[in-house]
Design an enzyme around this catalytic site. Sequence first.
Site, PDB file in Angstrom:
ATOM      1  N   GLU A   1       1.951  -1.862  14.776  1.00 57.09           N
ATOM      2  CA  GLU A   1       2.215  -2.699  15.959  1.00 57.09           C
ATOM      3  C   GLU A   1       2.911  -3.999  15.554  1.00 57.09           C
ATOM      4  OE1 GLU A   1      -1.529  -2.917  18.259  1.00 57.09           O
ATOM      5  OE2 GLU A   1      -0.522  -1.504  19.586  1.00 57.09           O
TER       6      GLU A   1
ATOM      7  N   ASP B   1     -17.257  -5.205  16.543  1.00 59.05           N
ATOM      8  CA  ASP B   1     -16.832  -4.871  15.176  1.00 59.05           C
ATOM      9  C   ASP B   1     -17.933  -4.992  14.126  1.00 59.05           C
ATOM     10  OD1 ASP B   1     -14.364  -4.324  16.142  1.00 59.05           O
ATOM     11  OD2 ASP B   1     -13.484  -6.250  15.630  1.00 59.05           O
TER      12      ASP B   1
ATOM     13  N   ALA C   1     -11.255  -2.778  21.085  1.00 58.75           N
ATOM     14  CA  ALA C   1     -11.657  -3.670  22.180  1.00 58.75           C
ATOM     15  C   ALA C   1     -12.356  -2.850  23.264  1.00 58.75           C
ATOM     16  CB  ALA C   1     -10.414  -4.343  22.755  1.00 58.75           C
TER      17      ALA C   1
HETATM   18  P1  NAD Z   1      -6.846   0.550   9.493  1.00 57.56           P
HETATM   19  O1  NAD Z   1      -7.972   0.689   8.529  1.00 57.56           O
HETATM   20  O2  NAD Z   1      -6.792   1.419  10.671  1.00 57.56           O
HETATM   21  O3  NAD Z   1      -5.445   0.719   8.693  1.00 57.56           O
HETATM   22  C1  NAD Z   1      -5.222   0.123   7.425  1.00 57.56           C
HETATM   23  C2  NAD Z   1      -4.131   0.899   6.689  1.00 57.56           C
HETATM   24  O4  NAD Z   1      -3.933   0.268   5.436  1.00 57.56           O
HETATM   25  C3  NAD Z   1      -4.503   2.361   6.417  1.00 57.56           C
HETATM   26  O5  NAD Z   1      -3.445   3.175   6.834  1.00 57.56           O
HETATM   27  C4  NAD Z   1      -4.711   2.387   4.909  1.00 57.56           C
HETATM   28  O6  NAD Z   1      -4.321   3.616   4.327  1.00 57.56           O
HETATM   29  C5  NAD Z   1      -3.818   1.246   4.428  1.00 57.56           C
HETATM   30  N1  NAD Z   1      -4.249   0.690   3.138  1.00 57.56           N
HETATM   31  C6  NAD Z   1      -5.511   0.341   2.758  1.00 57.56           C
HETATM   32  N2  NAD Z   1      -5.506  -0.131   1.488  1.00 57.56           N
HETATM   33  C7  NAD Z   1      -4.216  -0.080   1.051  1.00 57.56           C
HETATM   34  C8  NAD Z   1      -3.561  -0.428  -0.168  1.00 57.56           C
HETATM   35  N3  NAD Z   1      -4.222  -0.930  -1.220  1.00 57.56           N
HETATM   36  N4  NAD Z   1      -2.220  -0.243  -0.248  1.00 57.56           N
HETATM   37  C9  NAD Z   1      -1.529   0.227   0.795  1.00 57.56           C
HETATM   38  N5  NAD Z   1      -2.087   0.577   1.961  1.00 57.56           N
HETATM   39  C10 NAD Z   1      -3.421   0.430   2.102  1.00 57.56           C
HETATM   40  O7  NAD Z   1      -6.859  -1.006   9.880  1.00 57.56           O
HETATM   41  P2  NAD Z   1      -6.160  -1.748  11.125  1.00 57.56           P
HETATM   42  O8  NAD Z   1      -4.813  -1.212  11.365  1.00 57.56           O
HETATM   43  O9  NAD Z   1      -6.309  -3.196  10.854  1.00 57.56           O
HETATM   44  O10 NAD Z   1      -7.098  -1.371  12.331  1.00 57.56           O
HETATM   45  C11 NAD Z   1      -8.482  -1.745  12.332  1.00 57.56           C
HETATM   46  C12 NAD Z   1      -9.186  -1.098  13.529  1.00 57.56           C
HETATM   47  O11 NAD Z   1      -8.701  -1.658  14.744  1.00 57.56           O
HETATM   48  C13 NAD Z   1      -8.946   0.397  13.600  1.00 57.56           C
HETATM   49  O12 NAD Z   1     -10.127   1.028  14.024  1.00 57.56           O
HETATM   50  C14 NAD Z   1      -7.864   0.520  14.631  1.00 57.56           C
HETATM   51  O13 NAD Z   1      -7.883   1.770  15.302  1.00 57.56           O
HETATM   52  C15 NAD Z   1      -8.189  -0.629  15.572  1.00 57.56           C
HETATM   53  N6  NAD Z   1      -6.963  -1.102  16.246  1.00 57.56           N
HETATM   54  C16 NAD Z   1      -6.665  -0.548  17.462  1.00 57.56           C
HETATM   55  C17 NAD Z   1      -5.525  -0.942  18.122  1.00 57.56           C
HETATM   56  C18 NAD Z   1      -5.190  -0.325  19.472  1.00 57.56           C
HETATM   57  O14 NAD Z   1      -6.013   0.412  20.016  1.00 57.56           O
HETATM   58  N7  NAD Z   1      -3.998  -0.567  20.009  1.00 57.56           N
HETATM   59  C19 NAD Z   1      -4.655  -1.895  17.542  1.00 57.56           C
HETATM   60  C20 NAD Z   1      -4.979  -2.439  16.294  1.00 57.56           C
HETATM   61  C21 NAD Z   1      -6.148  -2.019  15.655  1.00 57.56           C
END
Ligand code: NAD
Length: 405
Positions: free
Chosen positions: A167, A299, A316
């Site tokens: 995003e 969370d 959320a």
């Molecule tokens: P996430 O854990 O979903 O994604 C993190 C990403 O970073 C993963 O793809 C992972 O493989 C990668 N990663 C981790 N360590 C790494 C490394 N050392 N090197 C490279 N890549 C690495 O985290 P997020 O995107 O912050 O989301 C957190 C939560 O919030 C999730 O449950 C998500 O579904 C939710 N969220 C929802 C929405 C929405 O509904 N629109 C938007 C944002 C977040």
Amino acid sequence: MKEVVVLGAGYAGLKTVVLLQKKIKDNVHIILVDRNDYHFEATDLHEVAAGTQTPSRISYPISDVVKPNITTFIQDEVVGVDTANKTVKLAKHAELLHYDYCVVGLGFVSESFGISGVDENAFPMTDVDEAKTIYNHIIAKMQDYQQSKNPDDLHIIICGGGFTGIELAGALVDARPSYAKIAGVDPSEIKITLIEASTRLLPMFSEKLADYGVNLVKKLGVQLFDGSRISRIEPGKVYYKHGDDTEEQTQSAGTIIWTTGVSGNPLMAEAGFKERRGRVMVTDHLNDPDHDDVYILGDVAAVMPPDGKRPYPTTAQIALAMADFTAEDIASRIKTGKRKAKAFTYKSLGTVASVGNTRGFGEAMGHEIKGYTASAMKKIIADRSLMETGGVKELLSKGRFDLYH
Ligand code: NAD
């Protein structure tokens, strides 16, 4: 008189307060504590970081929704919860807060997984101030470029291609022309790179839908290094290992943003809750398993779906659903002495990722949706969240009926 102490004015905490104020008129006093005097929509932080939305558009004063005849708002930092003595300790208030029911909604922090150099050299994006810092830094780098002509000043690296990373990449694409104008270059010279450990991004979606989303971001000019695990960060440099390679590769950039995931507030561990990565596995009535007067929401909670495989992802949407349940349960306990008979259940409306202002992808009510429709759906879901905490007043004041601001 029962004392309900609510910790955190995020989606879960603030909605619990708003609903309790409607459900109980007497015999209750609510104390709401937050370090900020405003509520912000965490789902829109990437837009503030990119500069496509202003901070004021994604936040509103807590005083707008607090009814002072029932609720006291305290702006302070929570530093301890003593579940045995039913008290909460704050940083600046000398007196402890006593509770009959405590609602813990203390939110998330950025997770660095102990990777060296992250805290010093990459920007987290977990609150409004951090998002503003990112935006100000990007703009400063664009200004620097006018003198330096160093291409790194035009390069933004996003570490982690999860929901947040994707995003954010989309929002940065939208903002690229405005950055280019400041730097005095063509928008194509602004480089946006995503570095992601997995080769199968966005596992919550079908492979086909995830591929669609990833290709959409790539078509917009975002460079993706997947299968690339970040091993360390140095000033202006991200080091990673591709696949099974033992040798490190590196990318340099003026701006490095850290979005590799989140964990629950570390205070959960400090307060002695049985947690993992700051999240407590709650009961079917959303309580701490050892204390049925403590509700743990959003969370900092892990809620198991009926199949018992993995907890629901933290969103959320589920935080708001947990607030609905909690407010009803507490109101019922105060009014009748009895709990809600039914356990908490949750059905997601859908999960949609935005890619900039007019594109998106995801699934809603069992259907996969793409492009403009997905983008509109994302905004409808976000507007619903704003409506549920801030009511019609905040929805109108943010001009959110305009789906394409
Ligand atoms: P996430 O854990 O979903 O994604 C993190 C990403 O970073 C993963 O793809 C992972 O493989 C990668 N990663 C981790 N360590 C790494 C490394 N050392 N090197 C490279 N890549 C690495 O985290 P997020 O995107 O912050 O989301 C957190 C939560 O919030 C999730 O449950 C998500 O579904 C939710 N969220 C929802 C929405 C929405 O509904 N629109 C938007 C944002 C977040």
